[in-house]
Design an enzyme around this catalytic site. Structure first.
Site, short mmCIF file in Angstrom:
data_model
loop_
_atom_site.label_atom_id
_atom_site.label_comp_id
_atom_site.label_asym_id
_atom_site.label_seq_id
_atom_site.Cartn_x
_atom_site.Cartn_y
_atom_site.Cartn_z
N LYS A 1 -7.82 5.69 -20.09
CA LYS A 1 -8.15 6.16 -21.44
C LYS A 1 -6.95 6.02 -22.39
CE LYS A 1 -12.14 7.07 -19.61
NZ LYS A 1 -11.96 7.37 -18.22
N ASP B 1 -6.87 18.43 -15.72
CA ASP B 1 -7.20 17.06 -16.10
C ASP B 1 -6.85 16.92 -17.58
OD1 ASP B 1 -8.33 14.68 -16.91
OD2 ASP B 1 -10.06 14.84 -15.57
N ARG C 1 0.85 -1.21 0.00
CA ARG C 1 0.00 0.00 0.00
C ARG C 1 0.88 1.25 0.00
NH1 ARG C 1 -2.18 1.89 4.53
NH2 ARG C 1 -2.56 -0.15 5.46
N TYR D 1 -15.91 16.09 -17.06
CA TYR D 1 -16.41 14.72 -16.95
C TYR D 1 -17.45 14.63 -15.83
CZ TYR D 1 -16.36 9.86 -15.48
OH TYR D 1 -16.74 8.61 -15.09
N1 PLP Z 1 -11.36 12.56 -16.11
C1 PLP Z 1 -11.90 12.46 -17.34
C2 PLP Z 1 -11.73 13.60 -18.31
C3 PLP Z 1 -12.62 11.33 -17.72
O1 PLP Z 1 -13.16 11.24 -18.95
C4 PLP Z 1 -12.77 10.27 -16.77
C5 PLP Z 1 -13.55 9.05 -17.10
O2 PLP Z 1 -14.22 8.97 -18.11
C6 PLP Z 1 -12.22 10.41 -15.50
C7 PLP Z 1 -11.51 11.56 -15.21
C8 PLP Z 1 -12.37 9.34 -14.45
O3 PLP Z 1 -11.55 8.26 -14.76
P1 PLP Z 1 -11.83 6.74 -14.30
O4 PLP Z 1 -13.04 6.28 -15.02
O5 PLP Z 1 -10.56 6.05 -14.68
O6 PLP Z 1 -12.04 6.77 -12.83
#
Ligand code: PLP
Length: 369
Positions: free
Chosen positions: A188, A163, A45, A97
């Protein structure tokens, strides 16, 4: 070492003893004290060699000293947001998101003041402690000028987190543009194969890194060794995948613009997009997501395509299609979606690495029927 070489070589030293060019995948959670000199590993961890290989590679891609990886993109975002306590002020871009919207709701419940602003239109966040930007944004593909927001945020004494999931480090480097923190859903483009969840935070400031590490070790939102291996395996081909995906996205956007069943196309690579000039300046290319408004029933369109998977997620080798209002952005209140322009007719495509002609044909046929 240049970027594409770092993708392949970063965190991939031959294993001592065997010389295996791909380091072994560590799955153990506990480490024997007497077998290490110096003593470095205790419990997975806290510290984990396969995880550290991936982190070394990700940090190097942004010329940064530090990266920490997580069990998902949400876990990475939550770790960054743990910087904010009751009374702290967060200013975030308005198009994000859907899961990030939900994280902000939790923050609001814990006494953090959350304000949303169209930072693509006006980059001044106003007084705050942390600015959160997603660019290109999901699903409207708005472009925020990271350099300008970083300058204004720093004048206010605030940190800027970007992000960078939709661009990935191959197309955009937030830290080089002045941001303090890059956040990723590695699920992604970085992993790229739609077969593993993960997240990452990259920064160059030791104090911030220490806080992220401490939070992750205590909360335990860590990825296991096998997941880190899968993310790292995918990462090696990021540049070649994205190059193909972006080229095809441009072709798809052009085909959509010419189609009578399409009301409007949102793609930062097209000259008519409001963020086109900023995207051309701060990104190497406009990305592999294309959104558009369809004149028919978008859910029927999802049934008619044959090559596009009707599914959430993005950035993988396989092309996907989704309707944000009904799928990824369903958690966002309808009134907010309306105000932002996430209409019920909006469709989001994530372009994969299939033959571009097959994708254009599949989409055109589905739109016409
Ligand atoms: N940030 C963006 C721009 C996303 O498109 C996503 C998921 O689609 C996330 C964060 C969250 O990622 P995760 O699904 O790996 O938790």
């Amino acid at each position: 070492m240049r970027f594409d070489t770092r993708l392949v070589h970063g965190g991939q030293r031959p294993a001592p003893g065997t010389g295996a060019l791909v380091p072994p995948v560590h799955v153990g959670v506990a480490y024997d004290r007497g077998s290490q000199e110096p003593l470095r590993y205790f419990y997975a961890r806290g510290e984990q060699p396969t995880r550290e290989d991936l982190e070394e590679c990700l940090a190097g891609l942004e010329d940064a000293r530090f990266a920490t990886v997580y069990s998902s993109g949400q876990a990475a975002s939550a770790t960054v947001l743990s910087l904010l306590g009751p009374g702290a002020r967060l200013v975030a871009g308005d198009d994000l998101y859907g899961g990030t919207h939900e994280l902000f709701e939790l923050l609001g419940e814990r006494g953090v003041e959350v304000r949303r602003a169209d930072l693509a239109a006006d980059p001044d966040p106003g007084p705050c402690d942390l600015v959160w930007v997603e660019t290109p944004s999901n699903p409207l593909l708005k472009i925020v000028d990271v350099e300008r927001v970083a300058r204004l945020a720093h004048e206010r004494g605030a940190l800027l987190a970007v992000d960078n999931t939709l661009a990935s480090p191959v197309l955009q480097q937030p830290l080089a543009l002045g941001a303090d923190i890059s956040v990723y859903s590695t699920t992604k483009f970085i992993a790229g194969h739609l077969d593993v969840l993960g997240g990452a935070v990259v920064c160059d400031e030791p104090g911030l890194h220490e806080r992220f590490l401490r939070y992750r070790t205590v909360v335990g939102n860590v990825p296991g060794g096998l997941d880190c291996y899968l993310v790292h395996r995918g990462l090696k081909t990021l540049a070649v995948r994205v190059e193909r995906q972006v080229r095809t996205a441009g072709l798809v956007a052009a085909a959509l613009e010419d189609h009578p069943a399409v009301e409007r196309v949102l793609y930062p690579g097209r000259a008519g997009h409001p963020g086109h000039a900023v995207a051309a300046r701060q990104m190497r290319a406009a990305g592999a997501l294309v959104s558009f408004e369809y004149r028919g029933d978008p859910m029927r369109l999802l049934e008619r395509v044959t090559l596009f998977g009707a599914a959430v997620s993005l950035g993988g080798v396989r092309s996907l299609i989704e309707v944000p209002a009904a799928m990824t952005h369903r958690p966002v209140p309808r009134a907010t979606r309306r105000r932002l322009g996430i209409t019920d007719a909006l469709v989001r495509l994530s372009i994969g690495i299939e033959d571009p002609a097959d994708l254009v044909e599949d989409l055109s046929a589905a739109l016409s029927s």
